[in-house]
Every structure is written in C-alpha cells, then in structure tokens.
Design a protein around this motif. Structure first.
Motif, PDB file in Angstrom:
ATOM      1  N   SER A  21      -0.670 -45.655 102.475  1.00  8.65           N
ATOM      2  CA  SER A  21      -1.341 -46.705 103.237  1.00  8.65           C
ATOM      3  C   SER A  21      -0.650 -46.924 104.577  1.00  8.65           C
ATOM      4  CB  SER A  21      -1.323 -48.008 102.429  1.00  8.65           C
ATOM      5  OG  SER A  21      -1.754 -49.073 103.226  1.00  8.65           O
ATOM      6  N   ALA A  22       0.684 -46.955 104.539  1.00  2.74           N
ATOM      7  CA  ALA A  22       1.431 -47.264 105.764  1.00  2.74           C
ATOM      8  C   ALA A  22       1.339 -46.136 106.791  1.00  2.74           C
ATOM      9  CB  ALA A  22       2.888 -47.549 105.408  1.00  2.74           C
ATOM     10  N   VAL A  23       1.511 -44.900 106.328  1.00  8.60           N
ATOM     11  CA  VAL A  23       1.490 -43.785 107.278  1.00  8.60           C
ATOM     12  C   VAL A  23       0.049 -43.449 107.624  1.00  8.60           C
ATOM     13  CG1 VAL A  23       2.004 -41.340 107.573  1.00  8.60           C
ATOM     14  CG2 VAL A  23       3.657 -42.841 106.454  1.00  8.60           C
ATOM     15  N   LEU A  25      -2.949 -43.310 111.276  1.00 11.76           N
ATOM     16  CA  LEU A  25      -3.133 -43.012 112.701  1.00 11.76           C
ATOM     17  C   LEU A  25      -2.124 -43.803 113.534  1.00 11.76           C
ATOM     18  CD1 LEU A  25      -7.021 -43.202 112.722  1.00 11.76           C
ATOM     19  CD2 LEU A  25      -5.624 -41.147 112.798  1.00 11.76           C
ATOM     20  N   GLY A  26      -1.731 -44.964 113.007  1.00  9.55           N
ATOM     21  CA  GLY A  26      -0.750 -45.803 113.709  1.00  9.55           C
ATOM     22  C   GLY A  26       0.561 -45.074 113.931  1.00  9.55           C
ATOM     23  N   ASN A  27       0.958 -44.230 112.987  1.00  8.71           N
ATOM     24  CA  ASN A  27       2.233 -43.512 113.125  1.00  8.71           C
ATOM     25  C   ASN A  27       2.095 -42.292 114.017  1.00  8.71           C
ATOM     26  OD1 ASN A  27       1.980 -44.805 110.453  1.00  8.71           O
ATOM     27  ND2 ASN A  27       4.124 -44.241 110.311  1.00  8.71           N
ATOM     28  N   GLN A 104     -13.443 -49.847 112.031  1.00 14.54           N
ATOM     29  CA  GLN A 104     -12.974 -49.269 113.296  1.00 14.54           C
ATOM     30  C   GLN A 104     -12.163 -47.995 113.036  1.00 14.54           C
ATOM     31  OE1 GLN A 104      -9.727 -51.191 115.092  1.00 14.54           O
ATOM     32  NE2 GLN A 104     -10.197 -50.497 117.161  1.00 14.54           N
ATOM     33  N   TYR A 105     -11.372 -48.029 111.963  1.00 19.70           N
ATOM     34  CA  TYR A 105     -10.543 -46.878 111.596  1.00 19.70           C
ATOM     35  C   TYR A 105     -11.404 -45.645 111.339  1.00 19.70           C
ATOM     36  CZ  TYR A 105      -5.809 -45.667 109.902  1.00 19.70           C
ATOM     37  OH  TYR A 105      -4.544 -45.163 109.766  1.00 19.70           O
ATOM     38  N   LEU A 106     -12.611 -45.914 110.776  1.00 24.67           N
ATOM     39  CA  LEU A 106     -13.498 -44.797 110.447  1.00 24.67           C
ATOM     40  C   LEU A 106     -13.935 -44.035 111.700  1.00 24.67           C
ATOM     41  CD1 LEU A 106     -15.794 -46.327 107.659  1.00 24.67           C
ATOM     42  CD2 LEU A 106     -13.961 -44.649 107.386  1.00 24.67           C
ATOM     43  N   LEU A 227       3.690 -54.476 112.339  1.00 26.53           N
ATOM     44  CA  LEU A 227       2.787 -55.034 111.311  1.00 26.53           C
ATOM     45  C   LEU A 227       1.721 -54.018 110.916  1.00 26.53           C
ATOM     46  CD1 LEU A 227       1.982 -58.682 112.492  1.00 26.53           C
ATOM     47  CD2 LEU A 227       3.805 -57.893 111.006  1.00 26.53           C
ATOM     48  N   PHE A 228       1.078 -53.448 111.937  1.00 26.20           N
ATOM     49  CA  PHE A 228      -0.019 -52.527 111.675  1.00 26.20           C
ATOM     50  C   PHE A 228       0.478 -51.308 110.903  1.00 26.20           C
ATOM     51  CE2 PHE A 228      -2.932 -49.070 112.829  1.00 26.20           C
ATOM     52  CZ  PHE A 228      -4.143 -49.655 112.488  1.00 26.20           C
ATOM     53  N   SER A 229       1.616 -50.785 111.355  1.00 23.36           N
ATOM     54  CA  SER A 229       2.114 -49.556 110.761  1.00 23.36           C
ATOM     55  C   SER A 229       2.509 -49.756 109.301  1.00 23.36           C
ATOM     56  CB  SER A 229       3.307 -49.045 111.562  1.00 23.36           C
ATOM     57  OG  SER A 229       3.620 -47.750 111.148  1.00 23.36           O
ATOM     58  N   LEU A 230       3.030 -50.922 108.969  1.00 21.05           N
ATOM     59  CA  LEU A 230       3.411 -51.142 107.570  1.00 21.05           C
ATOM     60  C   LEU A 230       2.245 -51.682 106.734  1.00 21.05           C
ATOM     61  CD1 LEU A 230       7.019 -52.578 107.966  1.00 21.05           C
ATOM     62  CD2 LEU A 230       6.362 -50.306 107.226  1.00 21.05           C
ATOM     63  N   SER A 231       1.064 -51.769 107.333  1.00 21.49           N
ATOM     64  CA  SER A 231      -0.146 -52.253 106.628  1.00 21.49           C
ATOM     65  C   SER A 231       0.033 -53.664 106.091  1.00 21.49           C
ATOM     66  CB  SER A 231      -0.518 -51.356 105.439  1.00 21.49           C
ATOM     67  OG  SER A 231      -0.669 -50.043 105.817  1.00 21.49           O
ATOM     68  N   VAL A 232       0.780 -54.500 106.802  1.00 21.71           N
ATOM     69  CA  VAL A 232       0.910 -55.877 106.312  1.00 21.71           C
ATOM     70  C   VAL A 232       0.051 -56.815 107.160  1.00 21.71           C
ATOM     71  CG1 VAL A 232       3.166 -55.638 105.230  1.00 21.71           C
ATOM     72  CG2 VAL A 232       3.039 -56.220 107.649  1.00 21.71           C
ATOM     73  N   GLY A 233      -0.289 -57.956 106.580  1.00 23.01           N
ATOM     74  CA  GLY A 233      -1.110 -58.921 107.314  1.00 23.01           C
ATOM     75  C   GLY A 233      -2.593 -58.740 107.042  1.00 23.01           C
ATOM     76  N   MET A 234      -2.930 -57.988 105.984  1.00 28.07           N
ATOM     77  CA  MET A 234      -4.351 -57.820 105.656  1.00 28.07           C
ATOM     78  C   MET A 234      -4.594 -57.975 104.165  1.00 28.07           C
ATOM     79  SD  MET A 234      -4.351 -54.763 108.062  1.00 28.07           S
ATOM     80  CE  MET A 234      -3.057 -55.354 109.101  1.00 28.07           C
ATOM     81  N   GLY A 235      -3.526 -58.301 103.451  1.00 28.71           N
ATOM     82  CA  GLY A 235      -3.668 -58.476 102.017  1.00 28.71           C
ATOM     83  C   GLY A 235      -3.722 -57.172 101.232  1.00 28.71           C
TER      84      GLY A 235
HETATM   85  N1  PHE Z   1      -0.771 -48.581 108.450  1.00 33.06           N
HETATM   86  C1  PHE Z   1      -1.901 -47.822 108.851  1.00 33.06           C
HETATM   87  C2  PHE Z   1      -1.524 -46.977 110.073  1.00 33.06           C
HETATM   88  O1  PHE Z   1      -0.412 -46.963 110.501  1.00 33.06           O
HETATM   89  C3  PHE Z   1      -3.088 -48.678 109.175  1.00 33.06           C
HETATM   90  C4  PHE Z   1      -3.449 -49.658 108.119  1.00 33.06           C
HETATM   91  C5  PHE Z   1      -3.412 -51.000 108.410  1.00 33.06           C
HETATM   92  C6  PHE Z   1      -3.781 -49.260 106.835  1.00 33.06           C
HETATM   93  C7  PHE Z   1      -3.699 -51.936 107.434  1.00 33.06           C
HETATM   94  C8  PHE Z   1      -4.054 -50.186 105.869  1.00 33.06           C
HETATM   95  C9  PHE Z   1      -4.020 -51.533 106.143  1.00 33.06           C
HETATM   96  O2  PHE Z   1      -2.333 -46.306 110.615  1.00 33.06           O
END
Ligand code: PHE
Length: 451
Positions: A21-23, A25-27, A104-106, A227-235
C-alpha cells in the motif's frame, strides 16, 4: 467466496501488504522529483524526520485503532469511544478521501499501464531520441479520449480481481509475490543507472544538500509527501490494522513498513536521476519525468534500453497496483461492515463508481478539458482536494482521537500485546502523538488552505 478470513495469515504477509500500500506512484514517480526540486539532501533530512517522527506515529495510531476495534474506519471510532461518537466523522472523511484518491490514482495507473504495453510492443522504442516527438506522443496519448480510458479500465479490473480474492488469498498472496519482485526490479535499474558514465551528477542532484532551495513550501511538501507515501490519513491503515495478527508487534511492523517505503523512494531516485543526467537530459517534474524524459533516456541505450523501459513500467505498474488494491479494500471493507453486503457485491460496486469517476478525470485532459471548478480542471481540482484538504484533516482528527480520546489503557495494551512486549519507546511516542503530530498537521492544513 471461500476466503472470508478477516486477517493476514502471518507477520510477513501483513508487512508485505502494508508495504504494497505504501510503495506506490508516490515513491517512484513523485518522491524523486520533489526531492531534487526542494534541495536534494536538505529535503531528504526534513523528509526523514517527518516520516519517522510523524508518519510512523500516525501509522502506529491507525494500526492500534484498527486492531483494537476490529472494525473499519468509522465503526472503529465509535466502538472504541462510545461516548464520543462524533469522532467517526473523521472515519467518514477517510472513506471519502480514499474514494477520490483511488479515482485519481486510476488515471495515472492507466497511463502507466498504457506505457507498459507500449514499451513491451516496441512502440516507445520506435520514437527514437527525438525529445519533441516523445513529448508529442505523450500529449497525443493523454489527450486521446479513448486510450487512457481503455488502459484505466484494464488496470481497474486487475485491482477488482485481487480484492474479490479476499484478504489472504487476494491481497496478501499478491503482495507477497509482487513486493519482492518490485525490489529486484528496482535494484536492477539502480545498478544500471549508477554504472552509466557521468552518473555521479544524478546522485549529486538527489543528495547534495542545498538549503537555499528548501523553502517553507519544501517543508510542507515533505510533510504532505510523508503522509501520502505511508498511506496514512485515509483510514486505509485502520482497515489493514484490523487484519494484523494479534501476536504481531505493531511498533516493529510499522518501523519495517516505514523503512521499506523510504528505502524504495530513495532507490527510485537512484534509478532515475543518474540515468537522466548521464544521457544529458534535464530532470523534469510531474508526468513529464516518467512519460517524456525517461522514454528518451531508455531509447539512448539502444536495444537494452527497451528491456529497461519494460522493467521500469512493470515496476511502476506493480507499485500502483498494490496501492490501488489497498484503497479499494478500504472502501469495500467499510461498505461490507455497514451494509452487511458481501465482498462479491461491495467490491464491484466501488469498482464501478471509482472507475467511472476515474474516466471522468482522465477525460479532463481531452473531452472535458473545458469543465472547470474554481478555475481548475477536474483532475487538478481533485488533486488539490486529495493533497491539501482531505488527508491532513482526516490525519489530524485521527491523531487527536488517538492521543486525547482513546483511553491510554487501550493504547498500551495494544502496543504491548497485553503486557507481553516491552514498550520503552512509549513516553516519546505518546508525546509525539499528543503534541507534535497534531501541531504539525495543523500548520500544514492552515498553510495549505491559505497558501
Ligand atoms: N502510498 C501510496 C503511494 O505512495 C498512495 C496511497 C495513499 C495508497 C493512500 C493508499 C492510500 O503512492
């Protein structure tokens, strides 16, 4: 559906799923260019502080809330603090955030899938090293009303298939296979990139600290990225937390995930910039780096370049897939819990909604480019919503709930596995969760809104 198991089968499986989940497009796509943009090593130091002092704390908070309650985002809050039911609003915000982020990720994942097919079929290689032709190719692709939609749908179907497989047989098994492959692929690219002549310049761009480029904006970007990269803040991590085996050490699990996520972001930078500089290109930001500069870099490498291009886009697609899976799982699990619908019904339901919205966002580069909300096209509007507003608000609510509302006994019990583990780090952790994290998030939120 045979797999109704609501838990990962092992610590390794839990870590791989959460790393998946964490790794994302953000990384691989975002971290390298913002690191270069905001002062390389200087940005990295600030980013590392945010990741370990805030991101990891938030991740542990979400895991504790999820595993303690054995519920998804909203019910987790109400069941842990029955006298403070209002906090569940932050769970709902997380659901809304996941919904928009997935849609949006899609779009980007669809582009990645498209470029993967083009790299494998040889059409990227046939463009040669003409930078203008390569950029024009990307513009034609992304503004076509058909191609992005087709690839987005293919990607979405893959996500759905994994979710329908269930928590263990779907998410866990896929992550256990794909994550190690991702590490091997990124190492191959890294070695290739670092052994090219003149690679040192790229390493310098990424790491040499330039504090003059690290503005206030850079510091905010570092926190948002953490925050985004660790997938936190969205439950999402609340839901994954509820699947973590009871015997797992939440502190150790979170540290592993945080370390892997950071390492892969740095390795992505090391695979991209040395090659970009070695081939004499300028590092670009945004989609330009991955879809316009990199194909050119690969094409200067001759036949081997086609192989590296394919490896790179497989890597990107794998990273995007496991992240999208976690987002769809968060939505599916939430829906199943509240409606008692089966996974077989809930997953396709959200698949349809997010794919449809994703298509609308994809078309904001073509057919719907004239549709604007507060001056932004649809994709940019939702991008602002997803980066500036929803996740920081949800993270702030979650961490305040965790630090100030949730009884301390619950927290200690969960972190120490009912007293069986030592939690010497606890006083520092509690201080970070009660004071540092809420304050930092408040600053990001206010400056994000008023900037
Ligand atoms: N962490 C993911 C990334 O780095 C994006 C993501 C955010 C995935 C929130 C799941 C929940 O690309």
């Amino acid at each position: 559906m045979s797999d109704q198991q609501k838990s990962f089968s092992s610590s390794f499986g839990a870590i791989m799923a959460a790393v998946g989940s964490a790794v994302g497009l953000g990384n691989i796509w975002r971290f390298p260019y913002i690191c270069g943009k905001y002062g390389g090593g200087a940005f990295l130091v600030v980013y590392l502080c945010f990741v370990f002092l805030l991101g990891a704390v938030l991740m542990m908070s979400e895991f504790v809330i999820g595993r303690r309650s054995q519920h998804t985002q909203m019910k987790a809050f109400t069941s842990l603090a029955p006298n403070h039911k209002g906090w569940c609003i932050f769970g709902l915000l997380g659901v809304i955030a996941s919904f928009f982020i997935l849609s949006q990720y899609l779009v980007l994942s669809g582009w990645t899938t498209g470029y993967l097919c083009k790299a494998v079929s040889g059409s990227l290689a046939s463009l040669g090293t003409d930078a203008t032709a390569i950029s024009a190719y990307f513009t034609t692709f992304s503004t076509s009303p058909l191609q992005p939609v087709i690839f987005l749908t293919i990607f979405s179907v893959l996500v759905l298939v994994v979710i329908l497989g269930g928590v263990q047989k779907g998410i866990e098994n896929v992550s256990k296979v794909l994550m190690p492959i991702l590490v091997v692929l990124i190492l191959v690219l890294c070695v290739r990139s670092l052994t090219l002549p003149g690679a040192g310049k790229g390493v310098e761009y990424l790491f040499s600290p330039d504090f003059s480029k690290l503005s206030g904006e850079g510091v905010l970007a570092a926190l948002g990225q953490a925050l985004f990269s660790l997938s936190v803040g969205m439950g999402v991590m609340v839901v994954y937390g509820s699947y973590i085996p009871v015997s797992d050490n939440i502190f150790k699990t979170s540290m592993w995930i945080t370390a892997c996520d950071t390492l892969i972001a740095v390795l992505a930078g090391l695979s991209i910039f040395p090659a970009v500089f070695s081939c004499g290109f300028d590092p670009a930001g945004g989609p330009g780096l991955v879809f316009c500069v990199l194909p050119n870099v690969f094409n200067t490498m001759g036949t081997a370049g086609s192989i590296f291009a394919a490896i790179f886009f497989v890597l990107l697609a794998v990273a995007a897939l496991t992240s999208a899976i976690s987002l769809l799982e968060g939505l599916t699990a939430w829906f199943c819990e509240h409606t008692h619908a089966s996974r077989r019904l809930a997953a396709p339901f959200f698949f349809l909604l997010t794919t449809a919205l994703g298509i609308v966002f994809a078309l904001s580069f073509s057919t719907l480019s004239e549709v604007k909300i507060t001056g932004y096209n649809l994709f940019d509007f939702v991008d602002r919503l997803n980066s500036i507003y929803l996740p920081p608000i949800c993270a702030l609510g979650t961490v305040i709930f965790f630090g100030w509302v949730l009884p301390e006994k619950d927290v200690k019990d969960e972190l120490s596995n009912h007293g069986t583990l030592k939690i010497g780090y606890y006083p520092v952790f509690r201080f970070l969760a009660r004071y540092v994290a809420p304050l930092a998030l408040l600053v990001v939120l206010i400056s994000g809104i008023f900037a």
